[in-house]
Design a protein around this motif. Structure first.
Motif, mmCIF file in Angstrom:
data_model
loop_
_atom_site.group_PDB
_atom_site.id
_atom_site.type_symbol
_atom_site.label_atom_id
_atom_site.label_comp_id
_atom_site.label_asym_id
_atom_site.label_seq_id
_atom_site.Cartn_x
_atom_site.Cartn_y
_atom_site.Cartn_z
ATOM 1 N N SER A 22 0.812 -1.215 0.000
ATOM 2 C CA SER A 22 0.000 0.000 0.000
ATOM 3 C C SER A 22 0.847 1.267 0.000
ATOM 4 C CB SER A 22 -0.931 -0.005 1.215
ATOM 5 O OG SER A 22 -0.227 -0.396 2.371
ATOM 6 N N GLU A 23 2.071 1.173 0.522
ATOM 7 C CA GLU A 23 2.917 2.370 0.639
ATOM 8 C C GLU A 23 3.369 2.902 -0.710
ATOM 9 O OE1 GLU A 23 4.062 4.399 3.181
ATOM 10 O OE2 GLU A 23 2.496 3.368 4.315
ATOM 11 N N THR A 24 3.647 1.992 -1.665
ATOM 12 C CA THR A 24 4.224 2.454 -2.920
ATOM 13 C C THR A 24 3.967 1.453 -4.038
ATOM 14 O OG1 THR A 24 6.218 3.411 -3.896
ATOM 15 C CG2 THR A 24 6.506 1.410 -2.565
ATOM 16 N N SER A 25 4.453 1.778 -5.217
ATOM 17 C CA SER A 25 4.301 0.865 -6.363
ATOM 18 C C SER A 25 5.542 0.981 -7.242
ATOM 19 C CB SER A 25 3.056 1.237 -7.164
ATOM 20 O OG SER A 25 3.397 2.177 -8.162
ATOM 21 N N PRO A 26 5.796 -0.041 -8.045
ATOM 22 C CA PRO A 26 6.982 0.003 -8.907
ATOM 23 C C PRO A 26 6.951 1.153 -9.910
ATOM 24 C CG PRO A 26 5.692 -2.021 -9.287
ATOM 25 C CD PRO A 26 5.097 -1.331 -8.110
ATOM 26 N N ASN A 27 5.760 1.647 -10.233
ATOM 27 C CA ASN A 27 5.661 2.829 -11.097
ATOM 28 C C ASN A 27 6.378 4.022 -10.489
ATOM 29 O OD1 ASN A 27 4.297 2.070 -13.348
ATOM 30 N ND2 ASN A 27 2.256 2.381 -12.441
ATOM 31 N N VAL A 28 6.289 4.096 -9.172
ATOM 32 C CA VAL A 28 6.825 5.248 -8.444
ATOM 33 C C VAL A 28 8.297 5.041 -8.072
ATOM 34 C CG1 VAL A 28 6.530 6.688 -6.375
ATOM 35 C CG2 VAL A 28 4.521 5.691 -7.504
ATOM 36 N N VAL A 29 8.633 3.825 -7.621
ATOM 37 C CA VAL A 29 9.967 3.627 -7.022
ATOM 38 C C VAL A 29 10.849 2.638 -7.794
ATOM 39 C CG1 VAL A 29 9.288 4.256 -4.675
ATOM 40 C CG2 VAL A 29 9.029 1.881 -5.441
ATOM 41 N N GLU A 30 10.448 2.325 -9.053
ATOM 42 C CA GLU A 30 11.248 1.420 -9.898
ATOM 43 C C GLU A 30 11.119 -0.042 -9.448
ATOM 44 O OE1 GLU A 30 13.475 3.131 -12.260
ATOM 45 O OE2 GLU A 30 14.304 1.326 -13.182
ATOM 46 N N ARG A 31 11.458 -0.327 -8.181
ATOM 47 C CA ARG A 31 11.324 -1.694 -7.652
ATOM 48 C C ARG A 31 10.767 -1.619 -6.227
ATOM 49 N NH1 ARG A 31 12.414 -2.331 -12.486
ATOM 50 N NH2 ARG A 31 14.058 -3.678 -13.313
ATOM 51 N N ARG A 32 9.708 -2.402 -5.960
ATOM 52 C CA ARG A 32 9.155 -2.443 -4.595
ATOM 53 C C ARG A 32 9.915 -3.543 -3.851
ATOM 54 N NH1 ARG A 32 4.234 -3.929 -5.435
ATOM 55 N NH2 ARG A 32 2.890 -2.130 -5.161
ATOM 56 N N ALA B 14 17.097 -9.237 -0.555
ATOM 57 C CA ALA B 14 15.886 -8.452 -0.367
ATOM 58 C C ALA B 14 14.687 -9.271 -0.806
ATOM 59 C CB ALA B 14 15.970 -7.176 -1.205
ATOM 60 N N VAL B 15 13.503 -8.791 -0.445
ATOM 61 C CA VAL B 15 12.282 -9.382 -1.003
ATOM 62 C C VAL B 15 11.647 -8.344 -1.912
ATOM 63 C CG1 VAL B 15 10.049 -10.445 -0.551
ATOM 64 C CG2 VAL B 15 11.907 -10.735 1.091
ATOM 65 N N GLN B 16 11.287 -8.765 -3.095
ATOM 66 C CA GLN B 16 10.596 -7.881 -4.046
ATOM 67 C C GLN B 16 9.156 -8.357 -4.235
ATOM 68 O OE1 GLN B 16 11.107 -5.911 -8.517
ATOM 69 N NE2 GLN B 16 12.859 -6.857 -7.522
ATOM 70 N N CYS B 17 8.241 -7.393 -4.353
ATOM 71 C CA CYS B 17 6.810 -7.716 -4.477
ATOM 72 C C CYS B 17 6.228 -7.064 -5.718
ATOM 73 C CB CYS B 17 6.022 -7.173 -3.286
ATOM 74 S SG CYS B 17 6.863 -7.230 -1.706
ATOM 75 N N LEU B 18 5.430 -7.825 -6.439
ATOM 76 C CA LEU B 18 4.637 -7.295 -7.548
ATOM 77 C C LEU B 18 3.195 -7.703 -7.325
ATOM 78 C CD1 LEU B 18 6.257 -7.785 -11.094
ATOM 79 C CD2 LEU B 18 5.955 -5.658 -9.821
ATOM 80 N N LEU B 19 2.280 -6.743 -7.454
ATOM 81 C CA LEU B 19 0.864 -7.059 -7.345
ATOM 82 C C LEU B 19 0.320 -7.320 -8.754
ATOM 83 C CD1 LEU B 19 -0.246 -4.392 -4.692
ATOM 84 C CD2 LEU B 19 0.552 -6.747 -4.359
ATOM 85 N N PRO B 20 -0.814 -8.035 -8.820
ATOM 86 C CA PRO B 20 -1.394 -8.324 -10.140
ATOM 87 C C PRO B 20 -1.538 -7.052 -10.981
ATOM 88 C CG PRO B 20 -2.582 -9.528 -8.452
ATOM 89 C CD PRO B 20 -1.607 -8.635 -7.733
#
Ligand code: GTQ
Ligand code: FE2
Length: 335
Positions: free
Chosen positions: A55-65, A89-95
């Protein structure tokens, strides 16, 4: 004689000119400091904390979550590493999300922990991401992540960032994608068993970018048993037989229920992901209990032994031993 006879005014003059006497060095010719202790990140505690990043951010904003696993032993907050020469690290992508292409001098590997339906493109090659799959993104390979599945996808990232930080060789290139190499990787992407005879190889990394957990499990079952009952496989470059990617050595260990593995230690450090089963590891005298998706470290210099509970356990391991090996200083021993 607190400063071995050196007059304070002379010491001060040296310091002013950025000179220092070796005999007063806190480290030179002294025994090494005690090894760092292992550290465990339990998935049951980490997973809910990752939700906040959704909820804090998205890859659109920060390149990699990405949430980084940072060692508790850093000397300052600017020193970002997990263990040894590795940053994990752990990386997350939402649908529906995508992380745009980029490339860098740092090499990375990904190991899938949760979800399905995501794809990493490595130099344009599609690598599906399913539980337990290893995906390489060697130095300077373009890579992007896409997710068209139904539920969040989470994976472990491991990069040789600390080494590049030390060497001053960290470089980054944003899109647009340029100079997509037409390499031998194109010929052998799907299978490395047969190659066009004229194929020439110029890379120092595996042309196979994706190693599925299904294949790894099969290879593990076929691997010879060590004296302690364990089996181990190394992810290799099929062309050279060497490790799949420079600087990040990937192996998978299968541990029989009951029997503890032989105690080993090395001046290389290891990062471990529990892929299946549960058990304990005794690392430098400290015993930690782990289960699926837990992540823990074996800092250099610690004897480590692992034991599985009730059924066979699989641990995926990342090591920086290639750095030591290339420098001619790798030391490995059993107790
Ligand atoms: O997925 O490209 O954890 O560039 C750190 C840097 C992941 C990535 C990380 C990266 C990536
Ligand atoms: Fe990247």
């Amino acid at each position: 004689m607190a400063s071995h006879g050196v007059r304070p005014d002379i010491l001060a003059r040296w310091k002013e000119h950025h000179l220092a006497p070796l005999w007063l060095s806190p480290t030179a010719h002294k025994p090494p400091p005690p090894p760092q202790q292992p550290h465990l990140w339990e998935w049951a505690k980490t997973r809910p904390l990752l939700e906040h990043a959704f909820s804090e951010t998205s890859p659109n904003v920060v390149e990699r979550r990405v949430l980084q696993y940072l060692t508790p032993y850093a000397r300052s907050e600017h020193e970002e590493y997990t263990v040894g020469a590795m940053l994990c690290a752990v990386q997350c992508l939402l649908p529906g999300e995508a992380a745009r292409p980029h490339r860098h001098s740092m090499g990375a590997v990904r190991f899938v922990l949760e979800g399905s339906g995501a794809t990493t493109l490595v130099n344009g090659k599609q690598c599906p991401m399913e539980y337990g799959d290893l995906i390489l993104t060697p130095a300077w390979c373009w890579h992007e992540h896409r997710h068209d599945g139904e539920a969040p996808v989470l994976w472990l990232d491991a990069l040789d960032v600390p080494l590049h930080a030390y060497l001053g060789t960290a470089q980054f290139q944003p899109p647009p994608v340029t100079n997509l190499p037409e390499t031998a990787a194109d010929a052998v992407f799907a299978t490395a068993n047969f190659l066009p005879a004229e194929t020439s190889f110029t890379t120092n990394y595996s042309p196979v970018f994706r190693y599925s957990y299904a294949d790894a499990t099969q290879a593990l079952a076929a691997a010879p048993r060590a004296a302690d009952g364990s089996r181990a496989i190394r992810y290799t470059n099929p062309i050279t037989g060497a490790q799949a990617q420079p600087l990040l050595d990937c192996t998978m260990l299968a541990i029989e229920a009951g029997a503890a593995t032989t105690q080993r230690r090395s001046n290389a450090s290891v990062a471990c992901v529990v892929v299946a089963g549960e058990g304990t590891s005794t690392i430098g005298g400290k015993t930690i209990a782990w289960r699926e998706k837990d992540f823990f470290t074996i800092p250099q210099g610690n004897f480590a032994s692992h034991a599985a509970m009730s059924k066979e356990a699989h641990i995926f391991m990342l090591s920086d031993r290639d750095v030591m090996r290339r420098l001619g200083v790798l030391s490995e021993e059993t107790a």
